[in-house]
Design an enzyme around this catalytic site. Structure first.
Site, mmCIF file in Angstrom:
data_model
loop_
_atom_site.group_PDB
_atom_site.id
_atom_site.type_symbol
_atom_site.label_atom_id
_atom_site.label_comp_id
_atom_site.label_asym_id
_atom_site.label_seq_id
_atom_site.Cartn_x
_atom_site.Cartn_y
_atom_site.Cartn_z
ATOM 1 N N PHE A 280 -15.435 -9.327 -2.223
ATOM 2 C CA PHE A 280 -14.793 -10.627 -2.454
ATOM 3 C C PHE A 280 -15.885 -11.636 -2.758
ATOM 4 O O PHE A 280 -16.882 -11.733 -2.034
ATOM 5 C CB PHE A 280 -14.017 -11.103 -1.222
ATOM 6 N N ASP A 367 11.962 8.527 -8.624
ATOM 7 C CA ASP A 367 10.941 8.863 -9.617
ATOM 8 C C ASP A 367 11.398 10.006 -10.545
ATOM 9 O O ASP A 367 11.997 10.972 -10.080
ATOM 10 C CB ASP A 367 9.693 9.292 -8.834
ATOM 11 N N ARG A 443 -3.392 10.678 -6.955
ATOM 12 C CA ARG A 443 -2.140 11.173 -7.515
ATOM 13 C C ARG A 443 -2.211 11.180 -9.051
ATOM 14 O O ARG A 443 -1.236 10.894 -9.725
ATOM 15 C CB ARG A 443 -0.958 10.315 -7.036
ATOM 16 N N LYS A 476 13.705 -0.023 -6.243
ATOM 17 C CA LYS A 476 12.682 0.419 -5.275
ATOM 18 C C LYS A 476 11.337 0.290 -5.972
ATOM 19 O O LYS A 476 11.068 0.976 -6.953
ATOM 20 C CB LYS A 476 12.948 1.863 -4.871
ATOM 21 N N TRP A 477 10.510 -0.628 -5.481
ATOM 22 C CA TRP A 477 9.237 -0.980 -6.126
ATOM 23 C C TRP A 477 8.124 -0.245 -5.383
ATOM 24 O O TRP A 477 7.752 -0.630 -4.283
ATOM 25 C CB TRP A 477 9.051 -2.491 -6.036
ATOM 26 N N CYS A 526 7.869 -0.459 -1.333
ATOM 27 C CA CYS A 526 7.458 0.885 -0.944
ATOM 28 C C CYS A 526 6.011 1.050 -1.385
ATOM 29 O O CYS A 526 5.596 0.495 -2.397
ATOM 30 C CB CYS A 526 8.351 1.904 -1.656
ATOM 31 N N GLY A 528 4.064 4.615 -1.051
ATOM 32 C CA GLY A 528 3.979 5.916 -0.397
ATOM 33 C C GLY A 528 4.567 5.787 0.996
ATOM 34 O O GLY A 528 3.930 6.142 1.981
ATOM 35 N N ASP A 534 4.066 -5.646 4.957
ATOM 36 C CA ASP A 534 3.423 -6.856 5.468
ATOM 37 C C ASP A 534 4.316 -8.052 5.169
ATOM 38 O O ASP A 534 5.277 -7.967 4.398
ATOM 39 C CB ASP A 534 2.030 -7.029 4.839
ATOM 40 N N GLU A 614 29.078 18.381 9.142
ATOM 41 C CA GLU A 614 28.090 17.334 8.847
ATOM 42 C C GLU A 614 28.701 16.244 7.964
ATOM 43 O O GLU A 614 28.395 15.055 8.130
ATOM 44 C CB GLU A 614 26.864 17.949 8.163
HETATM 45 C C1 GLA Z 1 6.473 7.592 -2.956
HETATM 46 C C2 GLA Z 1 7.675 7.107 -2.188
HETATM 47 C C3 GLA Z 1 8.732 8.185 -2.146
HETATM 48 C C4 GLA Z 1 9.112 8.540 -3.556
HETATM 49 C C5 GLA Z 1 7.888 8.981 -4.325
HETATM 50 C C6 GLA Z 1 8.213 9.199 -5.796
HETATM 51 O O1 GLA Z 1 5.795 8.579 -2.264
HETATM 52 O O2 GLA Z 1 7.317 6.693 -0.912
HETATM 53 O O3 GLA Z 1 9.853 7.733 -1.425
HETATM 54 O O4 GLA Z 1 9.722 7.437 -4.166
HETATM 55 O O5 GLA Z 1 6.849 8.029 -4.242
HETATM 56 O O6 GLA Z 1 7.113 9.566 -6.523
#
Ligand code: GLA
Length: 741
Positions: A280, A367, A443, A476-477, A526, A528, A534, A614
């Protein structure tokens, strides 16, 4: 009035319902921190006894009296190179070689409402009840000014802090560190609670003694990270869930961060928080200003539950701007663990059909829907549909899903690019890479240079079209690697140290614009799983995928750790298949449902593998979730078992704000013979009121539980507790509902 200035004492009092925060300008003009703790009407200046210790320098004005070493005084914000050898708040160097700053008081302002900072998420105050204090400090030699900003939210027990650093000289100044806040606590025995982990095991609460020296909680990953969350609690040795003093400091920032907890030579403790200073630097030309991220500080003398509750309420009402804080969120099915990359329209429509039959309300296509994305080696950056998989594009698919009565959600990962993508082939210079060095890959992807406005604009227009042209209710970002290879082709050499923070400013700008344009879209964060969980992300994302580990047992500690600082409504949690894909563990379907109902609820499994039994459990879970929605999302949350408990079960509780509805959930985490009954002491009830047992359901429990008494006073349930007969099985669980009569 939450903020008072006592003229003759030159003292500042900041007051909230359950805390007082006091500062004073010393005779040398240094800004001292006097007190943070239980409310008091006393001015606590008597606590600050100036003393002299060998090898701790005094300010020049004190050279004869030798009292008041800068190294020992409790300071609100500390410069460098002036005799305070503890962790500096700010490190700076001027063009002519003047290092550091010796800050002295210049003036202050008290204002109605909450100050704002530019380009970054910070607390807002819709009701107009907050007050702000600005204190201007200045270093005479370099001309560097630090305007300390304080926002006081009285009812919420929250004090926000940030700093505006201005170059008040006629030369360039480079900031090499720009801390957000420093808190000097008097000598004492403190514990530090912090939240560490790794991918698939985020936010594990750890409590350690504060040792002499420096303990650091930090991330250099360009993200708030799975590894160390930007949130710490300092507490007394005797502090527990229900009693004891604790101080919370949470950074509203999603990039690299650092907290130093320093117990110095005489035993006092300094907590410093801000952007990580490694990689920084920030160049300030004359008159230019740098604003730091904000810190949320709260104090509780009623233990950790009260501290967590302050953060939960505050984040919900003063950080998250999404309409979904109040609006009901749909129960969703996510395609990831159902299909991974292996899907086409037929498969998605089949999943949607089965979901609709069960009462699920939204299908999220994860994805694999765009570009050449058939695995994780290609396609990121190409946000147009893969017509081989989804013939005719998104519109017909969404239309059919809507016709089934479901909403449609989609996955994106905008900040990233694969080398094998049209975007990278067209703009290789848009990725962060160091000239002459092969970039590190994670990745098999690279990171886009979000410090460049043209990259941010491109993403804005691309995502804007995706959302404007399609009936998309949820996004879902994601963000699936950490940042390396900082070098921007858009900045001159002397500004390369600004890239990590400018990346965050670019990201916030993009999120701000898109969430403003599409207020009805539910955005979920999101990285991973919970790698960017945060307070800053919660401005845009009312919920965040808490972990890529969907194992119900593992989720217990991940979600519990998350609950110390973040509201339950922000925790996205799904029921997944067994054996669990991350651990191979088998847990009962009902226990998976119970655990996922400690957050924003959904499913993430191949529905065609479900048995009839179920399927009826799914229908029942969804009905229960709707019935209990307000209690879970808006109620007070209590951790009923802590690290000191007997370790064979985890229990938590929701109580409605009017104290009339109560839900206790418990999972037996260790199958042991002769375990004996489990006694759980409830919290947050009205002691004098009567509570009636509404229902007691068990999941995966091999033995029927005998009937028990049905009526108790709140005091009995809190002091004596509720006793649960022995439960037999592998991860059995139980949900108990009470209502006030
Ligand atoms: C990340 C997300 C998972 C899924 C994968 C797709 O790991 O946390 O929920 O969306 O990517 O590549």
């Amino acid at each position: 009035m939450s903020i008072t200035f006592i003229e003759d004492k030159k003292a500042f009092l900041l007051e909230t319902c359950h805390s007082s925060y006091q500062m004073q300008v010393s005779e040398t003009g240094q800004l001292l921190h006097l007190y943070y703790g239980t409310p008091t009407h006393d001015l606590m200046d008597y606590l600050c006894v100036p003393f002299d210790v060998g090898f701790s320098p005094n300010p020049y004005e004190k050279k004869l009296t030798r009292g008041g070493s800068s190294d020992l005084l409790p300071l609100e914000y500390s410069g460098q190179n002036t005799g305070d050898f503890r962790t500096a708040s700010v490190c700076s160097v001027r063009e002519d070689g003047i290092w550091g700053a010796d800050f002295r008081y210049e003036g202050h302002e008290i204002l109605d409402g909450k100050y704002s900072i530019k380009g970054m998420p910070s607390a807002f105050d819709k009701s107009g009840s907050a007050e702000s204090l600005k204190i201007l400090l200045r270093d005479e030699a370099s001309g560097l000014e630090a305007e300390l900003l304080y926002g006081v939210f009285d009812k919420e027990d929250m004090i926000t802090r940030a700093v505006r650093l201005r170059n008040g000289s006629d030369q360039k100044i480079t900031l090499e560190k720009a801390g957000s806040a420093c808190l000097d606590l008097p000598s004492g025995d403190y514990d530090l609670i912090h939240f560490h982990g790794r991918h698939t095991l985020e936010r594990q609460a750890e409590r350690v003694p504060v040792m002499t020296g420096i303990e650091t909680v930090s991330s250099k990953r360009g993200a708030s990270s799975h590894q160390q969350n930007p949130f710490v609690i300092l507490c007394g040795k005797d502090a527990g869930e229900e009693a004891g003093e604790c101080f919370g400091m949470m950074l509203v920032y999603s990039g690299s961060h650092r907290f130093d907890i320093e117990k110095e030579q005489t035993g006092s403790v300094r907590v410093s928080a801000g952007i990580h200073e490694e990689h920084f630097s920030w160049l300030l030309r004359p008159n230019e200003v740098f604003e730091t991220p904000e810190v949320l500080m709260t104090f509780s003398d009623r233990g950790l539950s009260a501290l967590s509750d302050s953060y939960h309420r505050f984040i919900r009402s003063h950080i998250c701007k999404s309409a979904y804080m109040e609006r009901k969120r749909p129960v969703l099915i996510n395609s990831w663990e159902a299909c991974y990359f292996d899907f086409d329209s037929e498969k998605i429509l089949d999943l949607a059909r089965r979901a609709a039959e069960l009462g699920i309300e939204m299908l999220v296509m994860d994805d694999g829907w765009f570009g050449k994305r058939i695995d994780d080696n290609a396609g990121l950056g190409d946000w147009y549909v893969n017509e081989d998989r989804l013939p005719g594009g998104l519109a017909p698919l969404i239309g059919k899903i809507r016709d089934m009565g479901l909403k449609f959600g989609i996955w994106v990962e905008p900040e990233m690019v694969n080398e094998d993508s049209d975007l990278y082939r067209a703009h290789p210079d848009w990725a962060l890479t160091v000239p002459g060095r092969k970039p590190s890959v994670s990745r098999n992807q690279l990171v886009l240079d979000m410090s460049r406005p043209e990259v941010v604009d491109y993403l804005y227009h691309t995502l804007h079209s995706l959302l404007a042209d399609h009936d998309i209710a949820y996004v879902k970002w994601d963000m699936n690697r950490h940042l390396t290879d900082f070098y921007s082709r858009g900045l001159p050499p002397e500004r390369q140290g600004e890239v990590p923070h400018r990346f965050m400013l670019g990201l916030y700008d993009l999120l701000e614009r898109l969430t403003e344009d599409f207020p009805d879209v539910l955005f979920e964060g999101c990285s991973g799983g919970g790698g960017r969980f945060d307070a800053a992300m919660l401005r845009y994302f009312p919920q965040i995928w808490c972990s890529d580990d969907t194992d119900a047992f593992e989720r217990l500690s991940i979600q519990e750790g998350t609950s110390y600082g973040y509201p339950i409504s922000s925790v996205s949690a799904h029921v997944s298949a067994v054996p669990n894909h991350q651990t191979g563990r088998i847990t009962p379907f009902g226990t998976r449902g119970l655990t996922a109902m400690q957050g924003s609820f959904g499913y993430e499994l191949d529905l065609k593998t479900l048995t009839e039994e179920e399927k009826s459990e799914v229908r029942k879970q969804i009905a229960d979730y709707h019935a209990l929605y307000d209690l879970i999302q808006k109620g007070s949350y209590y951790r009923l078992t802590d690290q000191m408990g007997r370790g064979d079960h985890k229990a938590w509780e929701f109580v409605s704000r009017d104290r009339s509805q109560v839900m206790v959930s418990l999972v037996v985490t260790a199958a042991r013979p002769c375990l004996g009954p489990i006694r759980i002491r409830l919290r947050g009830l009205l002691p004098e009121a009567d509570y009636e047992l509404v229902s007691r359901e068990t999941f995966g429990c091999g033995n029927p539980l005998p009937d028990q008494r049905k009526r108790f006073t709140g005091a009995a349930l809190m002091k004596g507790g509720y006793v649960l007969p022995e439960m037999f099985g592998s991860f059995p669980s139980c949900r108990i509902l009470f209502k006030k009569v």
